[in-house]
Design a protein around this motif. Sequence first.
Motif, PDB file in Angstrom:
ATOM      1  N   GLY A  50       0.823  -1.115  -0.085  1.00  6.95           N
ATOM      2  CA  GLY A  50      -0.074   0.066   0.125  1.00  6.95           C
ATOM      3  C   GLY A  50       0.977   1.385  -0.028  1.00  6.95           C
ATOM      4  N   ARG A  51       1.706   1.193   0.712  1.00  5.73           N
ATOM      5  CA  ARG A  51       2.759   2.378   0.839  1.00  5.73           C
ATOM      6  C   ARG A  51       3.631   2.810  -0.628  1.00  5.73           C
ATOM      7  N   GLU A  52       3.838   1.377  -1.272  1.00  8.72           N
ATOM      8  CA  GLU A  52       4.444   1.745  -2.366  1.00  8.72           C
ATOM      9  C   GLU A  52       3.569   2.146  -3.507  1.00  8.72           C
ATOM     10  N   LEU A  53       2.155   1.892  -3.458  1.00 12.74           N
ATOM     11  CA  LEU A  53       1.149   2.127  -4.397  1.00 12.74           C
ATOM     12  C   LEU A  53       0.962   3.756  -4.174  1.00 12.74           C
ATOM     13  N   LEU A  54       0.852   4.106  -2.989  1.00 14.42           N
ATOM     14  CA  LEU A  54       0.710   5.570  -2.718  1.00 14.42           C
ATOM     15  C   LEU A  54       1.894   6.325  -3.055  1.00 14.42           C
ATOM     16  N   GLU A  55       2.888   5.949  -3.032  1.00 15.85           N
ATOM     17  CA  GLU A  55       3.863   6.561  -3.497  1.00 15.85           C
ATOM     18  C   GLU A  55       4.008   6.905  -4.998  1.00 15.85           C
ATOM     19  N   GLY A  56       3.320   5.723  -5.917  1.00 14.54           N
ATOM     20  CA  GLY A  56       3.105   5.793  -7.327  1.00 14.54           C
ATOM     21  C   GLY A  56       2.121   6.843  -7.655  1.00 14.54           C
ATOM     22  N   VAL A  57       0.893   6.990  -6.345  1.00 14.16           N
ATOM     23  CA  VAL A  57      -0.093   7.803  -6.819  1.00 14.16           C
ATOM     24  C   VAL A  57       0.774   9.404  -6.789  1.00 14.16           C
ATOM     25  N   ARG A  58       1.410   9.401  -5.728  1.00 11.81           N
ATOM     26  CA  ARG A  58       1.833  11.024  -5.296  1.00 11.81           C
ATOM     27  C   ARG A  58       2.970  11.094  -6.645  1.00 11.81           C
ATOM     28  N   GLU A  59       3.685  10.425  -7.091  1.00  6.58           N
ATOM     29  CA  GLU A  59       4.423  10.741  -8.215  1.00  6.58           C
ATOM     30  C   GLU A  59       3.647  11.088  -9.630  1.00  6.58           C
ATOM     31  N   HIS A  60       2.761  10.070  -9.804  1.00  9.75           N
ATOM     32  CA  HIS A  60       1.855  10.433 -10.940  1.00  9.75           C
ATOM     33  C   HIS A  60       1.144  11.566 -10.688  1.00  9.75           C
ATOM     34  N   ALA A  61       0.624  11.906  -9.846  1.00 10.40           N
ATOM     35  CA  ALA A  61      -0.259  13.205  -9.596  1.00 10.40           C
ATOM     36  C   ALA A  61       0.549  14.277  -9.763  1.00 10.40           C
ATOM     37  N   LEU A  62       1.700  14.330  -9.289  1.00  6.54           N
ATOM     38  CA  LEU A  62       2.421  15.717  -9.405  1.00  6.54           C
ATOM     39  C   LEU A  62       3.174  15.580 -11.020  1.00  6.54           C
ATOM     40  N   LYS A  63       3.377  14.656 -11.436  1.00  6.54           N
ATOM     41  CA  LYS A  63       3.959  14.636 -13.071  1.00  6.54           C
ATOM     42  C   LYS A  63       2.859  15.015 -13.753  1.00  6.54           C
ATOM     43  N   GLU A  64       1.461  14.369 -13.693  1.00 10.92           N
ATOM     44  CA  GLU A  64       0.661  14.661 -14.724  1.00 10.92           C
ATOM     45  C   GLU A  64      -0.123  16.156 -14.306  1.00 10.92           C
ATOM     46  N   TYR A  65      -0.268  16.417 -13.037  1.00 14.86           N
ATOM     47  CA  TYR A  65      -1.296  17.402 -12.932  1.00 14.86           C
ATOM     48  C   TYR A  65      -0.537  18.597 -11.941  1.00 14.86           C
ATOM     49  N   GLY A  66       0.684  18.547 -11.783  1.00 10.70           N
ATOM     50  CA  GLY A  66       1.487  19.578 -11.096  1.00 10.70           C
ATOM     51  C   GLY A  66       0.760  20.182  -9.951  1.00 10.70           C
ATOM     52  N   PRO A  67       0.641  21.220  -9.886  1.00 14.27           N
ATOM     53  CA  PRO A  67      -0.093  22.120  -8.584  1.00 14.27           C
ATOM     54  C   PRO A  67      -1.466  22.037  -8.654  1.00 14.27           C
ATOM     55  N   MET A  68      -2.272  21.536  -9.752  1.00 11.87           N
ATOM     56  CA  MET A  68      -3.618  21.033  -9.633  1.00 11.87           C
ATOM     57  C   MET A  68      -3.886  19.632  -9.257  1.00 11.87           C
ATOM     58  N   ALA A  69      -3.035  19.032  -8.880  1.00 15.48           N
ATOM     59  CA  ALA A  69      -2.927  17.378  -8.716  1.00 15.48           C
ATOM     60  C   ALA A  69      -4.125  17.572  -7.435  1.00 15.48           C
ATOM     61  N   LEU A  70      -4.103  18.107  -6.145  1.00 16.28           N
ATOM     62  CA  LEU A  70      -4.993  17.856  -5.224  1.00 16.28           C
ATOM     63  C   LEU A  70      -6.445  18.172  -5.669  1.00 16.28           C
ATOM     64  N   THR A  71      -6.715  19.202  -6.393  1.00 14.23           N
ATOM     65  CA  THR A  71      -8.001  19.571  -7.011  1.00 14.23           C
ATOM     66  C   THR A  71      -8.505  18.679  -7.924  1.00 14.23           C
ATOM     67  N   ILE A  72      -7.723  18.119  -8.563  1.00 15.32           N
ATOM     68  CA  ILE A  72      -8.194  17.029  -9.375  1.00 15.32           C
ATOM     69  C   ILE A  72      -8.620  15.566  -8.829  1.00 15.32           C
ATOM     70  N   LEU A  73      -7.659  15.176  -8.062  1.00 21.02           N
ATOM     71  CA  LEU A  73      -7.913  14.161  -7.267  1.00 21.02           C
ATOM     72  C   LEU A  73      -9.211  14.226  -6.583  1.00 21.02           C
ATOM     73  N   ASN A  74      -9.296  15.381  -5.838  1.00 22.23           N
ATOM     74  CA  ASN A  74     -10.448  15.437  -5.166  1.00 22.23           C
ATOM     75  C   ASN A  74     -11.918  15.561  -5.859  1.00 22.23           C
ATOM     76  N   GLN A  75     -11.813  16.126  -7.007  1.00 24.42           N
ATOM     77  CA  GLN A  75     -13.002  15.923  -7.941  1.00 24.42           C
ATOM     78  C   GLN A  75     -13.335  14.554  -8.194  1.00 24.42           C
ATOM     79  N   TRP A  76     -12.574  13.644  -8.421  1.00 28.24           N
ATOM     80  CA  TRP A  76     -12.599  12.195  -8.399  1.00 28.24           C
ATOM     81  C   TRP A  76     -13.123  11.459  -7.198  1.00 28.24           C
ATOM     82  N   GLY A  77     -13.073  12.364  -6.114  1.00 27.48           N
ATOM     83  CA  GLY A  77     -13.326  11.350  -4.898  1.00 27.48           C
ATOM     84  C   GLY A  77     -12.147  10.816  -4.100  1.00 27.48           C
ATOM     85  N   LEU A  78     -11.024  11.395  -4.508  1.00 26.98           N
ATOM     86  CA  LEU A  78      -9.666  10.982  -3.971  1.00 26.98           C
ATOM     87  C   LEU A  78      -9.399  11.904  -3.123  1.00 26.98           C
TER      88      LEU A  78
END
Length: 99
Positions: A50-78
């Motif tokens: 789970g920890r490794e998956l969450l690291e993948g989530v963090r890396e992917h979010a920052l790479k794909e969405y940069g400063p908008m990552a939290l906003t986008i993830l929250n819109q999806w329910g994450l």
Amino acid sequence: MADISFEEAVARSFKLDPRYQPGAYDFVREALHIAVKKFRGGDEAQHVSGRELLEGVREHALKEYGPMALTILNQWGLYRGIDVGNIVYNNITVGCCGE
């Protein structure tokens, strides 16, 4: 249980648990591939923690969405790590474990 496509798994999961938008399922699947590549050398047959998956989530979010990552993830329910776990569990429940 018969194998189903990822798209069908997302549709079934969303019907059972509408807390997470379909985009969240795609995002978590991509993050899982990133985690497997980083921690298991790309060997899809090996599980990540789970920890490794969450690291993948963090890396992917920052790479794909940069400063908008939290906003986008929250819109999806994450909102928290448990949400990522719920998505994985939902896919397992509907019969999609490793696409």
